[in-house]
Design a protein around this motif. Structure first.
Motif, mmCIF file in Angstrom:
data_model
loop_
_atom_site.group_PDB
_atom_site.id
_atom_site.type_symbol
_atom_site.label_atom_id
_atom_site.label_comp_id
_atom_site.label_asym_id
_atom_site.label_seq_id
_atom_site.Cartn_x
_atom_site.Cartn_y
_atom_site.Cartn_z
ATOM 1 N N ALA A 85 -6.249 -9.730 -6.594
ATOM 2 C CA ALA A 85 -5.436 -8.588 -6.170
ATOM 3 C C ALA A 85 -5.346 -8.530 -4.653
ATOM 4 C CB ALA A 85 -6.023 -7.281 -6.698
ATOM 5 N N GLY A 86 -4.117 -8.358 -4.171
ATOM 6 C CA GLY A 86 -3.895 -8.244 -2.739
ATOM 7 C C GLY A 86 -3.113 -6.999 -2.388
ATOM 8 N N ILE A 87 -3.239 -6.588 -1.141
ATOM 9 C CA ILE A 87 -2.502 -5.446 -0.613
ATOM 10 C C ILE A 87 -1.750 -5.901 0.630
ATOM 11 C CG2 ILE A 87 -2.733 -3.231 0.594
ATOM 12 C CD1 ILE A 87 -2.996 -2.966 -2.399
ATOM 13 N N VAL A 88 -0.513 -5.413 0.771
ATOM 14 C CA VAL A 88 0.332 -5.733 1.912
ATOM 15 C C VAL A 88 0.533 -4.466 2.745
ATOM 16 C CG1 VAL A 88 2.520 -6.745 2.667
ATOM 17 C CG2 VAL A 88 1.528 -7.414 0.449
ATOM 18 N N ILE A 90 -5.975 1.795 3.375
ATOM 19 C CA ILE A 90 -6.548 1.090 2.227
ATOM 20 C C ILE A 90 -8.079 1.177 2.164
ATOM 21 C CG2 ILE A 90 -4.601 -0.483 2.076
ATOM 22 C CD1 ILE A 90 -6.308 -2.626 3.432
ATOM 23 N N PHE A 91 -8.678 1.953 3.043
ATOM 24 C CA PHE A 91 -10.137 2.044 3.065
ATOM 25 C C PHE A 91 -10.740 2.512 1.736
ATOM 26 C CE2 PHE A 91 -11.170 2.316 7.899
ATOM 27 C CZ PHE A 91 -10.775 0.996 8.034
ATOM 28 N N PRO A 92 -10.080 3.412 0.974
ATOM 29 C CA PRO A 92 -10.703 3.848 -0.283
ATOM 30 C C PRO A 92 -10.970 2.713 -1.273
ATOM 31 C CG PRO A 92 -8.982 5.379 0.348
ATOM 32 C CD PRO A 92 -8.869 4.205 1.275
ATOM 33 N N GLY A 131 -1.969 6.965 -6.166
ATOM 34 C CA GLY A 131 -2.254 7.321 -7.550
ATOM 35 C C GLY A 131 -2.314 6.143 -8.506
ATOM 36 N N MET A 132 -2.080 4.921 -8.011
ATOM 37 C CA MET A 132 -2.068 3.747 -8.889
ATOM 38 C C MET A 132 -2.990 2.627 -8.428
ATOM 39 S SD MET A 132 1.980 3.201 -9.776
ATOM 40 C CE MET A 132 2.553 3.351 -8.080
ATOM 41 N N ALA A 133 -3.515 2.693 -7.230
ATOM 42 C CA ALA A 133 -4.196 1.547 -6.628
ATOM 43 C C ALA A 133 -5.360 1.048 -7.476
ATOM 44 C CB ALA A 133 -4.670 1.899 -5.220
ATOM 45 N N PHE A 134 -6.279 1.936 -7.835
ATOM 46 C CA PHE A 134 -7.463 1.493 -8.575
ATOM 47 C C PHE A 134 -7.084 0.933 -9.942
ATOM 48 C CE2 PHE A 134 -9.328 4.303 -5.427
ATOM 49 C CZ PHE A 134 -10.494 3.637 -5.072
ATOM 50 N N ARG A 135 -6.161 1.581 -10.611
ATOM 51 C CA ARG A 135 -5.759 1.129 -11.946
ATOM 52 C C ARG A 135 -5.130 -0.254 -11.900
ATOM 53 N NH1 ARG A 135 -0.848 1.623 -14.365
ATOM 54 N NH2 ARG A 135 -0.153 3.234 -12.910
ATOM 55 N N LEU A 136 -4.226 -0.469 -10.947
ATOM 56 C CA LEU A 136 -3.541 -1.753 -10.891
ATOM 57 C C LEU A 136 -4.470 -2.866 -10.411
ATOM 58 C CD1 LEU A 136 -0.021 -0.720 -9.556
ATOM 59 C CD2 LEU A 136 -0.709 -1.274 -11.892
ATOM 60 N N ALA A 153 0.820 -1.208 0.000
ATOM 61 C CA ALA A 153 0.000 0.000 0.000
ATOM 62 C C ALA A 153 0.855 1.260 0.000
ATOM 63 C CB ALA A 153 -0.922 -0.003 1.212
ATOM 64 N N GLU A 154 2.030 1.164 0.594
ATOM 65 C CA GLU A 154 2.876 2.358 0.782
ATOM 66 C C GLU A 154 3.390 2.955 -0.528
ATOM 67 O OE1 GLU A 154 2.823 -0.330 4.240
ATOM 68 O OE2 GLU A 154 3.501 -0.650 2.183
#
Length: 229
Positions: free
Chosen positions: A112-115, A125-127, A96-101, A91-92
């Motif tokens: 898709a996962g987030i660390v 990561i709430f958004p 600006g890239m989270a939704f696209r990726l 997440a760090e």
């Protein structure tokens, strides 16, 4: 999830015994954890996407890539092309890239996962949390095996379980770092769905992978009072 899953961290395996260890573990574990480090986000350089192809030659289990990199787009492109089942990004580095990726990974039919690092709050990561298939909580600082277990990170696992139940989210919760006899009881109380096991919890327990697995299984069962199926 109905049962706890185990995912060995292959950067900590004995590469001299690659085929022997993977062949044995294929019947024991649920997935494989592939650490990809670029030498920038963390100082180490470890596995890369080619390693996934090597594992696939002798295993049909799902692969989960953990990207410890400063430019996730570059690596996501490669892993999507390889059809890596799980692609997990820190997440760090996603501003600006989270939704696209995440969309790119999902559009390819992958998960898709987030660390989250130990000091990163889950509010970060709430958004986009409702889009996630997996959330990995680092219980050590990223980049090096064998570090001190950070017990306070387990609070995030508890909070994510409660949030999942409250909101109906679909993500699974994974923990990464120093999962072993000393920490199994505390981890079990927090209740993650997936344990990542590395050198201290599995590969470093004995020279033979069969013996290492039996030690790990006994350690888990002794400390949690639960049978490892």
């Amino acid at each position: 999830m109905n049962k706890v899953e185990f995912s060995p961290s292959l950067m900590t395996m004995d590469l001299d015994k690659f085929k022997e260890q993977i062949t044995f573990l294929n019947d024991k574990v649920d997935s494989y954890h592939i650490d990809i480090m670029d030498g920038h986000y963390v100082p180490n350089i470890t596995l890369s996407p080619w390693f996934i192809d090597e594992v696939r030659k002798i295993s049909s289990l799902p692969m989960s890539a953990h990207l410890m990199v400063t430019n996730p787009s570059f690596w996501v492109d490669q892993l999507v092309a390889q059809k890596c089942e799980w692609i997990c990004m820190h997440a760090e580095v996603l501003d600006g890239m989270a939704f696209r990726l995440i969309d790119q990974i999902h559009d390819a039919g992958l998960k898709a996962g987030i660390v989250l690092n130990p000091e990163t709050p889950i509010e970060t990561i709430f958004p986009y949390i409702e889009l996630l298939d997996k959330i990995t909580i680092m219980t050590i600082d990223p980049g090096f095996a064998g570090q001190r277990f950070i017990e306070s990170t387990l609070d995030k696992i508890v909070a994510l379980r409660e949030l999942r139940e409250e909101k109906g989210y679909k993500y699974v919760i994974e923990m990464d770092g120093s999962s072993n006899r000393k920490s199994f009881k505390r981890i079990d109380a927090a209740g993650p769905d997936i344990y990542i096991v590395g050198r201290s919890g599995l590969f470093g327990l004995d020279d033979k992978i069969e013996k290492s697995w039996e030690i790990m299984k006994k350690d888990y069962e002794d400390m949690t009072g639960k049978a490892l199926i």
